[in-house]
Design a protein around this motif. Structure first.
Motif, PDB file in Angstrom:
ATOM      1  N   LYS A  85       0.827  -1.199   0.000  1.00 31.17           N
ATOM      2  CA  LYS A  85       0.000   0.000   0.000  1.00 31.17           C
ATOM      3  C   LYS A  85       0.869   1.259   0.000  1.00 31.17           C
ATOM      4  O   LYS A  85       2.021   1.245   0.414  1.00 31.17           O
ATOM      5  CB  LYS A  85      -0.917   0.018   1.227  1.00 31.17           C
ATOM      6  N   ASN A  86       0.287   2.363  -0.488  1.00 29.94           N
ATOM      7  CA  ASN A  86       0.889   3.709  -0.398  1.00 29.94           C
ATOM      8  C   ASN A  86       2.248   3.819  -1.081  1.00 29.94           C
ATOM      9  O   ASN A  86       3.132   4.538  -0.619  1.00 29.94           O
ATOM     10  CB  ASN A  86       1.011   4.149   1.065  1.00 29.94           C
ATOM     11  N   GLY A  87       2.409   3.094  -2.188  1.00 33.26           N
ATOM     12  CA  GLY A  87       3.625   3.226  -2.962  1.00 33.26           C
ATOM     13  C   GLY A  87       4.830   2.471  -2.426  1.00 33.26           C
ATOM     14  O   GLY A  87       5.947   2.701  -2.894  1.00 33.26           O
ATOM     15  N   TYR A  88       4.622   1.573  -1.463  1.00 35.46           N
ATOM     16  CA  TYR A  88       5.726   0.798  -0.905  1.00 35.46           C
ATOM     17  C   TYR A  88       5.886  -0.520  -1.668  1.00 35.46           C
ATOM     18  O   TYR A  88       4.910  -1.156  -2.075  1.00 35.46           O
ATOM     19  CB  TYR A  88       5.489   0.504   0.572  1.00 35.46           C
ATOM     20  N   TYR A  89       7.155  -0.932  -1.795  1.00 36.60           N
ATOM     21  CA  TYR A  89       7.497  -2.203  -2.430  1.00 36.60           C
ATOM     22  C   TYR A  89       8.477  -2.923  -1.517  1.00 36.60           C
ATOM     23  O   TYR A  89       9.386  -2.302  -0.953  1.00 36.60           O
ATOM     24  CB  TYR A  89       8.112  -1.966  -3.810  1.00 36.60           C
ATOM     25  N   ILE A  90       8.297  -4.231  -1.378  1.00 40.37           N
ATOM     26  CA  ILE A  90       9.067  -4.979  -0.384  1.00 40.37           C
ATOM     27  C   ILE A  90       9.673  -6.230  -1.004  1.00 40.37           C
ATOM     28  O   ILE A  90       9.097  -6.853  -1.907  1.00 40.37           O
ATOM     29  CB  ILE A  90       8.170  -5.338   0.828  1.00 40.37           C
ATOM     30  N   SER A  91      10.856  -6.600  -0.516  1.00 38.41           N
ATOM     31  CA  SER A  91      11.540  -7.797  -1.001  1.00 38.41           C
ATOM     32  C   SER A  91      11.228  -8.973  -0.088  1.00 38.41           C
ATOM     33  O   SER A  91      10.762  -8.816   1.042  1.00 38.41           O
ATOM     34  CB  SER A  91      13.057  -7.560  -1.031  1.00 38.41           C
ATOM     35  N   SER A  92      11.532 -10.161  -0.569  1.00 37.63           N
ATOM     36  CA  SER A  92      11.527 -11.352   0.295  1.00 37.63           C
ATOM     37  C   SER A  92      12.962 -11.708   0.683  1.00 37.63           C
ATOM     38  O   SER A  92      13.183 -12.486   1.607  1.00 37.63           O
ATOM     39  CB  SER A  92      10.854 -12.529  -0.404  1.00 37.63           C
ATOM     40  N   TYR A  93      13.915 -11.130  -0.039  1.00 37.61           N
ATOM     41  CA  TYR A  93      15.330 -11.385   0.229  1.00 37.61           C
ATOM     42  C   TYR A  93      15.830 -10.451   1.330  1.00 37.61           C
ATOM     43  O   TYR A  93      15.468  -9.271   1.387  1.00 37.61           O
ATOM     44  CB  TYR A  93      16.152 -11.171  -1.045  1.00 37.61           C
ATOM     45  N   ARG A  94      16.678 -10.989   2.184  1.00 35.26           N
ATOM     46  CA  ARG A  94      17.298 -10.201   3.244  1.00 35.26           C
ATOM     47  C   ARG A  94      18.784 -10.034   2.916  1.00 35.26           C
ATOM     48  O   ARG A  94      19.538 -11.003   2.967  1.00 35.26           O
ATOM     49  CB  ARG A  94      17.119 -10.890   4.608  1.00 35.26           C
ATOM     50  N   PRO A  95      19.196  -8.819   2.575  1.00 37.13           N
ATOM     51  CA  PRO A  95      20.589  -8.608   2.146  1.00 37.13           C
ATOM     52  C   PRO A  95      21.582  -8.830   3.275  1.00 37.13           C
ATOM     53  O   PRO A  95      21.236  -8.791   4.454  1.00 37.13           O
ATOM     54  CB  PRO A  95      20.590  -7.149   1.670  1.00 37.13           C
ATOM     55  N   LYS A  96      22.835  -9.026   2.882  1.00 36.13           N
ATOM     56  CA  LYS A  96      23.917  -9.305   3.824  1.00 36.13           C
ATOM     57  C   LYS A  96      24.995  -8.231   3.721  1.00 36.13           C
ATOM     58  O   LYS A  96      25.131  -7.556   2.699  1.00 36.13           O
ATOM     59  CB  LYS A  96      24.518 -10.685   3.548  1.00 36.13           C
ATOM     60  N   GLN A  97      25.758  -8.104   4.797  1.00 33.69           N
ATOM     61  CA  GLN A  97      26.839  -7.123   4.821  1.00 33.69           C
ATOM     62  C   GLN A  97      27.839  -7.400   3.695  1.00 33.69           C
ATOM     63  O   GLN A  97      28.162  -8.545   3.403  1.00 33.69           O
ATOM     64  CB  GLN A  97      27.559  -7.161   6.167  1.00 33.69           C
ATOM     65  N   GLY A  98      28.318  -6.323   3.080  1.00 34.56           N
ATOM     66  CA  GLY A  98      29.294  -6.441   2.018  1.00 34.56           C
ATOM     67  C   GLY A  98      28.707  -6.573   0.633  1.00 34.56           C
ATOM     68  O   GLY A  98      29.454  -6.511  -0.357  1.00 34.56           O
ATOM     69  N   GLU A  99      27.402  -6.747   0.513  1.00 38.47           N
ATOM     70  CA  GLU A  99      26.779  -6.891  -0.794  1.00 38.47           C
ATOM     71  C   GLU A  99      26.496  -5.532  -1.424  1.00 38.47           C
ATOM     72  O   GLU A  99      26.183  -4.566  -0.727  1.00 38.47           O
ATOM     73  CB  GLU A  99      25.469  -7.681  -0.684  1.00 38.47           C
ATOM     74  N   VAL A 100      26.598  -5.481  -2.756  1.00 36.15           N
ATOM     75  CA  VAL A 100      26.200  -4.299  -3.516  1.00 36.15           C
ATOM     76  C   VAL A 100      24.789  -4.532  -4.024  1.00 36.15           C
ATOM     77  O   VAL A 100      24.538  -5.487  -4.770  1.00 36.15           O
ATOM     78  CB  VAL A 100      27.163  -4.029  -4.688  1.00 36.15           C
ATOM     79  N   LEU A 101      23.870  -3.672  -3.624  1.00 38.23           N
ATOM     80  CA  LEU A 101      22.454  -3.809  -3.969  1.00 38.23           C
ATOM     81  C   LEU A 101      22.084  -2.781  -5.027  1.00 38.23           C
ATOM     82  O   LEU A 101      22.445  -1.606  -4.918  1.00 38.23           O
ATOM     83  CB  LEU A 101      21.586  -3.615  -2.730  1.00 38.23           C
ATOM     84  N   SER A 102      21.362  -3.232  -6.041  1.00 39.40           N
ATOM     85  CA  SER A 102      20.898  -2.334  -7.106  1.00 39.40           C
ATOM     86  C   SER A 102      19.399  -2.495  -7.269  1.00 39.40           C
ATOM     87  O   SER A 102      18.866  -3.613  -7.190  1.00 39.40           O
ATOM     88  CB  SER A 102      21.592  -2.644  -8.432  1.00 39.40           C
ATOM     89  N   ILE A 103      18.735  -1.368  -7.499  1.00 41.20           N
ATOM     90  CA  ILE A 103      17.296  -1.349  -7.723  1.00 41.20           C
ATOM     91  C   ILE A 103      17.024  -0.699  -9.075  1.00 41.20           C
ATOM     92  O   ILE A 103      17.526   0.399  -9.353  1.00 41.20           O
ATOM     93  CB  ILE A 103      16.551  -0.569  -6.631  1.00 41.20           C
ATOM     94  N   GLU A 104      16.247  -1.372  -9.924  1.00 42.89           N
ATOM     95  CA  GLU A 104      15.751  -0.790 -11.161  1.00 42.89           C
ATOM     96  C   GLU A 104      14.235  -0.692 -11.069  1.00 42.89           C
ATOM     97  O   GLU A 104      13.578  -1.645 -10.635  1.00 42.89           O
ATOM     98  CB  GLU A 104      16.150  -1.634 -12.364  1.00 42.89           C
ATOM     99  N   ALA A 105      13.691   0.455 -11.455  1.00 41.15           N
ATOM    100  CA  ALA A 105      12.251   0.679 -11.339  1.00 41.15           C
ATOM    101  C   ALA A 105      11.708   1.258 -12.635  1.00 41.15           C
ATOM    102  O   ALA A 105      12.309   2.166 -13.232  1.00 41.15           O
ATOM    103  CB  ALA A 105      11.948   1.623 -10.170  1.00 41.15           C
ATOM    104  N   GLU A 106      10.564   0.727 -13.058  1.00 41.18           N
ATOM    105  CA  GLU A 106       9.854   1.223 -14.230  1.00 41.18           C
ATOM    106  C   GLU A 106       8.397   1.426 -13.871  1.00 41.18           C
ATOM    107  O   GLU A 106       7.826   0.650 -13.087  1.00 41.18           O
ATOM    108  CB  GLU A 106       9.952   0.225 -15.388  1.00 41.18           C
ATOM    109  N   ALA A 107       7.786   2.463 -14.436  1.00 42.22           N
ATOM    110  CA  ALA A 107       6.372   2.739 -14.206  1.00 42.22           C
ATOM    111  C   ALA A 107       5.815   3.473 -15.426  1.00 42.22           C
ATOM    112  O   ALA A 107       6.537   4.279 -16.041  1.00 42.22           O
ATOM    113  CB  ALA A 107       6.164   3.581 -12.944  1.00 42.22           C
ATOM    114  N   PRO A 108       4.573   3.191 -15.807  1.00 39.03           N
ATOM    115  CA  PRO A 108       3.964   3.870 -16.970  1.00 39.03           C
ATOM    116  C   PRO A 108       3.985   5.386 -16.800  1.00 39.03           C
ATOM    117  O   PRO A 108       3.638   5.906 -15.746  1.00 39.03           O
ATOM    118  CB  PRO A 108       2.530   3.331 -16.975  1.00 39.03           C
ATOM    119  N   GLY A 109       4.421   6.095 -17.857  1.00 34.74           N
ATOM    120  CA  GLY A 109       4.435   7.549 -17.822  1.00 34.74           C
ATOM    121  C   GLY A 109       5.693   8.156 -17.254  1.00 34.74           C
ATOM    122  O   GLY A 109       5.802   9.384 -17.162  1.00 34.74           O
ATOM    123  N   PHE A 110       6.658   7.317 -16.851  1.00 33.70           N
ATOM    124  CA  PHE A 110       7.903   7.816 -16.257  1.00 33.70           C
ATOM    125  C   PHE A 110       9.100   7.195 -16.955  1.00 33.70           C
ATOM    126  O   PHE A 110       9.012   6.083 -17.502  1.00 33.70           O
ATOM    127  CB  PHE A 110       7.986   7.475 -14.768  1.00 33.70           C
TER     128      PHE A 110
END
Length: 319
Positions: A85-110
Protein backbone atom coordinates in the motif's frame (compact mmCIF):
# COMPACT_ATOMS: atom_id res chain seq x y z
CA UNK A 1 8.19 64.49 12.92
CA UNK A 2 10.98 64.20 10.36
CA UNK A 3 11.70 60.60 11.53
CA UNK A 4 8.03 59.69 11.13
CA UNK A 5 7.98 61.04 7.58
CA UNK A 6 11.20 59.12 6.78
CA UNK A 7 9.77 55.82 8.12
CA UNK A 8 6.56 56.35 6.14
CA UNK A 9 8.53 57.05 2.97
CA UNK A 10 10.64 53.88 3.37
CA UNK A 11 7.52 51.80 4.07
CA UNK A 12 5.77 53.15 0.95
CA UNK A 13 8.91 52.53 -1.11
CA UNK A 14 9.05 48.84 -0.15
CA UNK A 15 5.28 48.44 -0.44
CA UNK A 16 5.40 49.87 -3.96
CA UNK A 17 8.02 47.27 -4.95
CA UNK A 18 5.59 44.35 -4.67
CA UNK A 19 4.76 42.89 -8.07
CA UNK A 20 3.33 39.56 -9.14
CA UNK A 21 5.57 37.87 -11.69
CA UNK A 22 4.14 35.13 -13.88
CA UNK A 23 6.28 32.06 -14.46
CA UNK A 24 7.16 31.79 -18.16
CA UNK A 25 9.59 28.89 -18.02
CA UNK A 26 9.07 25.29 -18.99
CA UNK A 27 6.96 23.12 -16.69
CA UNK A 28 8.93 19.93 -16.17
CA UNK A 29 7.37 16.49 -16.33
CA UNK A 30 7.26 14.53 -13.06
CA UNK A 31 10.09 12.13 -12.29
CA UNK A 32 10.14 8.93 -10.29
CA UNK A 33 11.27 9.51 -6.70
CA UNK A 34 12.85 6.41 -5.18
CA UNK A 35 13.66 6.27 -1.46
CA UNK A 36 14.81 3.37 0.66
CA UNK A 37 17.46 2.11 3.08
CA UNK A 38 18.91 -1.38 3.32
CA UNK A 39 19.94 -3.10 6.55
CA UNK A 40 21.53 -6.53 6.96
CA UNK A 41 19.17 -9.45 7.51
CA UNK A 42 16.10 -7.22 7.07
CA UNK A 43 13.56 -7.03 4.27
CA UNK A 44 14.25 -4.26 1.80
CA UNK A 45 11.49 -1.63 1.64
CA UNK A 46 11.40 0.92 -1.20
CA UNK A 47 8.90 3.74 -1.69
CA UNK A 48 8.07 5.26 -5.07
CA UNK A 49 6.42 8.63 -5.51
CA UNK A 50 6.16 11.19 -8.32
CA UNK A 51 8.01 14.49 -8.14
CA UNK A 52 5.96 17.68 -8.31
CA UNK A 53 6.54 21.03 -9.94
CA UNK A 54 7.94 23.55 -7.46
CA UNK A 55 5.07 26.02 -8.00
CA UNK A 56 2.34 23.46 -7.25
CA UNK A 57 0.43 24.35 -4.10
CA UNK A 58 0.11 20.85 -2.64
CA UNK A 59 1.57 19.34 0.52
CA UNK A 60 1.73 15.67 -0.45
CA UNK A 61 3.32 13.57 -3.16
CA UNK A 62 1.48 11.18 -5.47
CA UNK A 63 2.45 7.57 -4.81
CA UNK A 64 3.28 5.24 -7.70
CA UNK A 65 1.43 1.95 -7.30
CA UNK A 66 1.84 0.13 -10.62
CA UNK A 67 5.61 0.06 -10.94
CA UNK A 68 7.95 -2.84 -11.65
CA UNK A 69 10.99 -3.03 -9.34
CA UNK A 70 13.88 -5.44 -9.78
CA UNK A 71 16.55 -6.19 -7.16
CA UNK A 72 20.12 -7.10 -8.13
CA UNK A 73 22.75 -8.37 -5.69
CA UNK A 74 26.40 -7.98 -6.70
CA UNK A 75 25.26 -7.45 -10.30
CA UNK A 76 23.08 -10.58 -10.45
CA UNK A 77 19.28 -10.46 -10.69
CA UNK A 78 17.70 -11.65 -7.44
CA UNK A 79 13.93 -10.99 -7.53
CA UNK A 80 11.09 -8.56 -8.19
CA UNK A 81 9.87 -6.48 -5.26
CA UNK A 82 6.20 -6.90 -4.36
CA UNK A 83 3.81 -3.94 -4.31
CA UNK A 84 2.27 -2.90 -1.00
CA UNK A 85 0.00 0.00 0.00
CA UNK A 86 0.89 3.71 -0.40
CA UNK A 87 3.63 3.23 -2.96
CA UNK A 88 5.73 0.80 -0.90
CA UNK A 89 7.50 -2.20 -2.43
CA UNK A 90 9.07 -4.98 -0.38
CA UNK A 91 11.54 -7.80 -1.00
CA UNK A 92 11.53 -11.35 0.30
CA UNK A 93 15.33 -11.38 0.23
CA UNK A 94 17.30 -10.20 3.24
CA UNK A 95 20.59 -8.61 2.15
CA UNK A 96 23.92 -9.30 3.82
CA UNK A 97 26.84 -7.12 4.82
CA UNK A 98 29.29 -6.44 2.02
CA UNK A 99 26.78 -6.89 -0.79
CA UNK A 100 26.20 -4.30 -3.52
CA UNK A 101 22.45 -3.81 -3.97
CA UNK A 102 20.90 -2.33 -7.11
CA UNK A 103 17.30 -1.35 -7.72
CA UNK A 104 15.75 -0.79 -11.16
CA UNK A 105 12.25 0.68 -11.34
CA UNK A 106 9.85 1.22 -14.23
CA UNK A 107 6.37 2.74 -14.21
CA UNK A 108 3.96 3.87 -16.97
CA UNK A 109 4.44 7.55 -17.82
CA UNK A 110 7.90 7.82 -16.26
CA UNK A 111 11.47 7.29 -17.30
CA UNK A 112 13.03 4.20 -15.73
CA UNK A 113 15.35 4.78 -12.77
CA UNK A 114 18.24 2.94 -11.18
CA UNK A 115 20.03 3.23 -7.83
CA UNK A 116 22.86 1.34 -6.15
CA UNK A 117 24.20 1.11 -2.60
CA UNK A 118 26.87 -0.88 -0.80
CA UNK A 119 25.68 -2.49 2.44
CA UNK A 120 28.72 -1.82 4.67
CA UNK A 121 30.44 -4.36 6.89
CA UNK A 122 30.05 -3.27 10.50
CA UNK A 123 33.17 -2.02 12.28
CA UNK A 124 34.85 -4.24 14.88
CA UNK A 125 33.67 -3.02 18.29
CA UNK A 126 36.50 -3.64 20.77
CA UNK A 127 35.27 -2.26 24.09
CA UNK A 128 32.43 -0.26 25.66
CA UNK A 129 32.92 1.74 28.87
CA UNK A 130 29.77 3.18 30.44
CA UNK A 131 29.23 5.44 33.44
CA UNK A 132 25.69 6.15 34.69
CA UNK A 133 25.18 8.84 37.34
CA UNK A 134 21.94 9.43 39.23
CA UNK A 135 21.14 13.13 38.83
CA UNK A 136 18.01 13.32 40.98
CA UNK A 137 14.28 12.65 41.19
CA UNK A 138 11.27 14.83 40.42
CA UNK A 139 7.71 14.11 41.49
CA UNK A 140 4.93 14.54 38.94
CA UNK A 141 2.09 16.42 40.63
CA UNK A 142 -1.54 17.00 39.70
CA UNK A 143 -3.64 19.97 40.83
CA UNK A 144 -7.38 19.30 41.07
CA UNK A 145 -9.90 21.90 42.20
CA UNK A 146 -12.01 20.80 45.17
CA UNK A 147 -15.19 22.93 45.34
CA UNK A 148 -15.97 21.76 48.89
CA UNK A 149 -12.59 22.88 50.19
CA UNK A 150 -12.43 25.86 47.86
CA UNK A 151 -8.81 25.14 46.95
CA UNK A 152 -6.61 22.93 44.79
CA UNK A 153 -5.79 19.43 46.02
CA UNK A 154 -2.22 18.40 45.21
CA UNK A 155 -1.63 14.74 44.44
CA UNK A 156 1.54 12.87 43.50
CA UNK A 157 0.86 10.86 40.33
CA UNK A 158 4.35 9.80 39.25
CA UNK A 159 8.10 10.01 39.68
CA UNK A 160 10.79 11.02 37.19
CA UNK A 161 14.29 9.69 37.84
CA UNK A 162 17.04 11.47 35.92
CA UNK A 163 20.41 10.06 34.91
CA UNK A 164 23.53 11.30 33.13
CA UNK A 165 25.21 8.71 30.90
CA UNK A 166 28.79 8.87 29.65
CA UNK A 167 30.03 6.25 27.21
CA UNK A 168 33.20 5.45 25.29
CA UNK A 169 33.02 3.12 22.30
CA UNK A 170 36.34 1.72 21.13
CA UNK A 171 36.29 0.39 17.56
CA UNK A 172 38.76 -0.47 14.83
CA UNK A 173 38.32 1.25 11.48
CA UNK A 174 38.99 -1.07 8.51
CA UNK A 175 42.29 -0.49 6.66
CA UNK A 176 40.59 0.35 3.37
CA UNK A 177 39.71 4.08 2.98
CA UNK A 178 36.20 5.37 2.39
CA UNK A 179 34.38 4.24 5.53
CA UNK A 180 31.61 6.41 6.93
CA UNK A 181 29.95 6.44 10.34
CA UNK A 182 26.85 7.78 12.03
CA UNK A 183 26.10 7.83 15.77
CA UNK A 184 22.46 7.46 16.82
CA UNK A 185 20.82 7.27 20.26
CA UNK A 186 17.25 5.97 20.50
CA UNK A 187 14.85 5.75 23.42
CA UNK A 188 12.47 2.81 23.95
CA UNK A 189 9.76 2.44 26.58
CA UNK A 190 8.82 -1.16 27.26
CA UNK A 191 8.46 -3.11 24.03
CA UNK A 192 7.08 -0.14 22.07
CA UNK A 193 9.16 2.50 20.33
CA UNK A 194 8.35 5.54 22.45
CA UNK A 195 10.43 8.66 22.31
CA UNK A 196 12.36 8.62 19.04
CA UNK A 197 15.88 9.98 18.75
CA UNK A 198 17.66 11.22 21.86
CA UNK A 199 19.75 14.38 22.01
CA UNK A 200 23.37 13.67 22.86
CA UNK A 201 26.85 15.17 22.62
CA UNK A 202 29.84 13.58 20.92
CA UNK A 203 32.81 14.82 22.94
CA UNK A 204 35.50 13.62 20.55
CA UNK A 205 36.93 11.00 18.25
CA UNK A 206 40.25 9.92 19.75
CA UNK A 207 43.19 7.83 18.58
CA UNK A 208 46.34 7.10 20.53
CA UNK A 209 48.49 8.08 17.52
CA UNK A 210 46.91 11.46 16.83
CA UNK A 211 45.26 12.58 20.06
CA UNK A 212 41.85 14.24 19.95
CA UNK A 213 40.81 14.28 16.33
CA UNK A 214 37.63 16.22 16.84
CA UNK A 215 36.84 18.37 19.85
CA UNK A 216 33.36 19.32 21.08
CA UNK A 217 33.05 22.45 18.92
CA UNK A 218 33.93 20.53 15.77
CA UNK A 219 31.62 17.57 16.29
CA UNK A 220 28.32 19.44 16.51
CA UNK A 221 27.08 18.25 13.14
CA UNK A 222 23.35 17.74 12.81
CA UNK A 223 23.35 14.03 12.00
CA UNK A 224 26.61 13.06 13.78
CA UNK A 225 28.24 11.67 10.64
CA UNK A 226 31.97 11.11 10.20
CA UNK A 227 34.35 10.05 7.42
CA UNK A 228 37.47 8.03 8.22
CA UNK A 229 39.86 10.37 6.38
CA UNK A 230 41.71 11.23 9.61
CA UNK A 231 41.59 7.83 11.30
CA UNK A 232 41.64 5.29 8.49
CA UNK A 233 42.76 1.86 9.76
CA UNK A 234 43.20 3.07 13.35
CA UNK A 235 41.59 2.20 16.68
CA UNK A 236 39.19 4.98 17.63
CA UNK A 237 37.68 5.95 20.99
CA UNK A 238 34.33 7.63 20.46
CA UNK A 239 33.18 9.51 23.56
CA UNK A 240 29.58 10.64 23.97
CA UNK A 241 27.21 11.68 26.74
CA UNK A 242 23.48 12.17 27.14
CA UNK A 243 20.74 12.57 29.72
CA UNK A 244 18.17 9.82 30.34
CA UNK A 245 15.12 9.43 32.56
CA UNK A 246 12.60 6.86 33.71
CA UNK A 247 9.01 7.48 34.78
CA UNK A 248 7.02 5.52 37.36
CA UNK A 249 3.27 5.99 37.19
CA UNK A 250 1.68 5.86 40.65
CA UNK A 251 -1.88 5.77 39.26
CA UNK A 252 -1.35 2.75 37.06
CA UNK A 253 -2.51 4.45 33.86
CA UNK A 254 0.85 3.84 32.18
CA UNK A 255 2.78 0.57 32.32
CA UNK A 256 5.84 0.73 34.57
CA UNK A 257 7.98 -1.00 31.97
CA UNK A 258 11.70 -0.98 31.56
CA UNK A 259 13.08 2.07 29.81
CA UNK A 260 15.91 1.25 27.42
CA UNK A 261 18.37 3.38 25.49
CA UNK A 262 19.98 2.13 22.29
CA UNK A 263 23.31 3.60 21.23
CA UNK A 264 24.06 2.72 17.62
CA UNK A 265 27.42 3.05 15.91
CA UNK A 266 26.38 2.78 12.27
CA UNK A 267 28.58 2.10 9.26
CA UNK A 268 26.75 3.94 6.50
CA UNK A 269 27.09 3.76 2.73
CA UNK A 270 28.80 6.63 0.87
CA UNK A 271 25.45 7.57 -0.68
CA UNK A 272 23.80 7.83 2.75
CA UNK A 273 26.69 9.92 4.07
CA UNK A 274 26.53 12.38 1.17
CA UNK A 275 22.76 12.62 1.42
CA UNK A 276 22.83 13.47 5.15
CA UNK A 277 25.74 15.90 4.68
CA UNK A 278 24.10 17.86 1.86
CA UNK A 279 20.65 17.72 3.44
CA UNK A 280 22.10 19.23 6.63
CA UNK A 281 23.83 21.96 4.60
CA UNK A 282 20.54 22.65 2.80
CA UNK A 283 18.61 22.93 6.08
CA UNK A 284 21.17 25.31 7.57
CA UNK A 285 21.82 27.50 4.54
CA UNK A 286 20.88 31.19 4.61
CA UNK A 287 18.88 31.91 1.47
CA UNK A 288 20.04 35.49 0.87
CA UNK A 289 23.76 34.97 1.48
CA UNK A 290 24.64 31.48 0.26
CA UNK A 291 24.78 29.51 -2.95
CA UNK A 292 21.90 27.07 -3.56
CA UNK A 293 22.56 23.66 -1.99
CA UNK A 294 21.84 20.61 -4.14
CA UNK A 295 20.82 17.67 -1.94
CA UNK A 296 22.66 14.53 -3.04
CA UNK A 297 20.75 11.88 -4.99
CA UNK A 298 22.08 8.58 -6.31
CA UNK A 299 18.97 7.74 -8.36
CA UNK A 300 19.85 7.95 -12.05
CA UNK A 301 16.92 8.95 -14.26
CA UNK A 302 14.99 10.28 -11.27
CA UNK A 303 15.59 11.63 -7.79
CA UNK A 304 15.73 10.28 -4.25
CA UNK A 305 18.16 8.33 -2.09
CA UNK A 306 18.96 4.64 -1.82
CA UNK A 307 21.24 4.13 1.17
CA UNK A 308 22.40 1.33 3.43
CA UNK A 309 23.79 0.91 6.93
CA UNK A 310 24.94 -1.76 9.40
CA UNK A 311 24.91 -1.15 13.14
CA UNK A 312 26.73 -2.02 16.34
CA UNK A 313 23.99 -1.71 18.98
CA UNK A 314 24.61 -1.16 22.70
CA UNK A 315 21.48 -1.30 24.86
CA UNK A 316 21.13 0.19 28.34
CA UNK A 317 18.13 -0.77 30.48
CA UNK A 318 16.72 1.26 33.36
CA UNK A 319 14.20 -0.42 35.65
Amino acid sequence: MKKAILYLTVFMLFAACEKEVRFKGEVTEPLLVLNGFAQPDSLLVIRLTASRFFLEEVDSFVTVKDAHLRLYVDGTYKEDLQSQKNGYYISSYRPKQGEVLSIEAEAPGFESVRAEALLPVVAELLKVDTSITLEGELYDLSYDWDPEVGDYIIDTIGLYTNYQVSMTLSFRDPPTPGDYYRVVVKHFYGKEYYDGYYDFTVENFYTAEMGDLLGPAETQNEYQIYADELFNGKTVDLKLSFAAHTYRDYQGELPNSTTSIQVQLQNISPSYYLYLKTFSEYNNSIDFFSEPIQVFSNVSGGIGIFGAYSSNVIELKFN
